[in-house]
Design a protein around this motif. Structure first.
Motif, mmCIF file in Angstrom:
data_model
loop_
_atom_site.group_PDB
_atom_site.id
_atom_site.type_symbol
_atom_site.label_atom_id
_atom_site.label_comp_id
_atom_site.label_asym_id
_atom_site.label_seq_id
_atom_site.Cartn_x
_atom_site.Cartn_y
_atom_site.Cartn_z
ATOM 1 N N ASN A 65 4.086 -0.616 -0.377
ATOM 2 C CA ASN A 65 4.677 -0.787 -1.703
ATOM 3 C C ASN A 65 3.765 -1.621 -2.611
ATOM 4 O OD1 ASN A 65 6.891 0.703 -0.866
ATOM 5 N ND2 ASN A 65 8.081 -1.106 -0.317
ATOM 6 N N SER A 66 3.180 -2.669 -2.064
ATOM 7 C CA SER A 66 2.263 -3.504 -2.858
ATOM 8 C C SER A 66 0.996 -2.739 -3.237
ATOM 9 C CB SER A 66 1.892 -4.768 -2.085
ATOM 10 O OG SER A 66 3.022 -5.590 -1.920
ATOM 11 N N VAL A 67 0.476 -1.916 -2.325
ATOM 12 C CA VAL A 67 -0.715 -1.105 -2.615
ATOM 13 C C VAL A 67 -0.389 -0.078 -3.701
ATOM 14 C CG1 VAL A 67 -2.244 0.680 -1.669
ATOM 15 C CG2 VAL A 67 -1.913 -1.461 -0.438
ATOM 16 N N SER A 68 0.797 0.517 -3.649
ATOM 17 C CA SER A 68 1.201 1.476 -4.693
ATOM 18 C C SER A 68 1.155 0.831 -6.074
ATOM 19 C CB SER A 68 2.616 1.997 -4.431
ATOM 20 O OG SER A 68 2.657 2.786 -3.282
ATOM 21 N N VAL A 69 1.703 -0.365 -6.164
ATOM 22 C CA VAL A 69 1.707 -1.097 -7.441
ATOM 23 C C VAL A 69 0.276 -1.423 -7.864
ATOM 24 C CG1 VAL A 69 2.395 -3.271 -8.540
ATOM 25 C CG2 VAL A 69 4.030 -2.016 -7.125
ATOM 26 N N GLN A 167 -1.440 -10.010 -2.807
ATOM 27 C CA GLN A 167 -2.855 -10.370 -2.902
ATOM 28 C C GLN A 167 -3.704 -9.488 -1.994
ATOM 29 O OE1 GLN A 167 -0.384 -12.602 -2.436
ATOM 30 N NE2 GLN A 167 -0.592 -14.205 -3.955
ATOM 31 N N ILE A 168 -3.194 -9.188 -0.799
ATOM 32 C CA ILE A 168 -3.915 -8.303 0.124
ATOM 33 C C ILE A 168 -4.071 -6.926 -0.509
ATOM 34 C CG2 ILE A 168 -3.768 -7.093 2.335
ATOM 35 C CD1 ILE A 168 -2.280 -9.622 3.404
ATOM 36 N N ALA A 169 -2.996 -6.407 -1.101
ATOM 37 C CA ALA A 169 -3.037 -5.091 -1.738
ATOM 38 C C ALA A 169 -4.037 -5.057 -2.881
ATOM 39 C CB ALA A 169 -1.641 -4.711 -2.239
ATOM 40 N N LEU A 172 -7.558 -5.003 -1.365
ATOM 41 C CA LEU A 172 -7.845 -3.676 -0.810
ATOM 42 C C LEU A 172 -8.134 -2.664 -1.912
ATOM 43 C CD1 LEU A 172 -5.094 -3.411 1.971
ATOM 44 C CD2 LEU A 172 -7.573 -3.580 2.329
ATOM 45 N N THR A 173 -7.341 -2.705 -2.967
ATOM 46 C CA THR A 173 -7.484 -1.744 -4.074
ATOM 47 C C THR A 173 -8.792 -1.975 -4.822
ATOM 48 O OG1 THR A 173 -5.097 -1.563 -4.283
ATOM 49 C CG2 THR A 173 -6.410 -0.852 -6.170
ATOM 50 N N ARG A 174 -9.084 -3.238 -5.147
ATOM 51 C CA ARG A 174 -10.332 -3.529 -5.867
ATOM 52 C C ARG A 174 -11.560 -3.111 -5.053
ATOM 53 N NH1 ARG A 174 -10.581 -9.361 -7.616
ATOM 54 N NH2 ARG A 174 -8.707 -9.640 -6.430
ATOM 55 N N GLU A 175 -11.515 -3.378 -3.740
ATOM 56 C CA GLU A 175 -12.637 -2.985 -2.876
ATOM 57 C C GLU A 175 -12.745 -1.463 -2.804
ATOM 58 O OE1 GLU A 175 -15.937 -3.579 -0.330
ATOM 59 O OE2 GLU A 175 -14.912 -4.931 -1.715
#
Length: 179
Positions: A65-69, A167-169, A172-175
């Protein structure tokens, strides 16, 4: 004379309390996250079908859910569309902080393996059991199954501490979207 004793007694108590608080604060363990990524088929994408984990996989579902956002905040549409050109998946795992991780090739042994993350040696003032958390986000080309890019983040915390999934999401997304 009594006033002087009261002041020095109060100062000693305050000093003792400050030392105790500092030691208790030292019991919390958090290492800076280590980021890495693997690039497969270099390809940009504007939308992704992010596979949803089972409801019982609570940590993985929170990360999903956090990665989706995070993906949407960076302009990548997250769709539930089996016809999307790209498909993605998040994973999360933990192991004791005392276990070191090494790079290697599947099926081969390497006596000179390069450490990915060092073994965490607890300090004398840390009273918690440490846990190594590793989270990843992988994106694949749906038609060929080829990896487009995978990002991973790893850090060490105390067992039972709440994970900073937002913060983890974001990491991961920025990388994942970095060049």
């Amino acid at each position: 004379m009594t006033r002087h004793k009261d002041r020095s007694s109060s100062a000693l108590k305050s000093t003792g309390i400050a030392i105790c608080l500092a030691l208790l604060a030292g019991c919390s363990v958090t290492t800076p996250p280590v980021l890495r990524s693997d690039i497969g088929v270099a390809r940009d994408f504007a939308q992704i079908d992010l596979l949803e984990p089972e409801q019982e996989q609570v940590q993985r579902l929170e990360l999903h859910n956090s990665v989706s956002v995070a993906l949407q905040s960076h302009g990548i549409a997250v769709l539930d569309d089996p016809n999307s050109d790209t498909v993605g998946e998040v994973a999360i795992a933990d192991s004791p902080g005392t276990v070191g991780l090494y790079a290697g090739e599947a099926g081969k042994s390497d006596e000179n393996a390069r450490p990915i993350a060092q073994i965490y040696d607890s300090r004398w003032y840390e009273s918690c059991e440490t846990s190594r958390m590793k989270a990843s986000l992988a994106v694949f080309d749906r038609a060929t199954g080829a990896l487009i890019k995978r990002s991973e983040v790893e850090s060490i915390t105390c067992v039972g501490d709440a994970l900073p999934t937002d913060q983890i999401a974001e990491l991961l997304t920025r990388e994942l979207i970095s060049e």
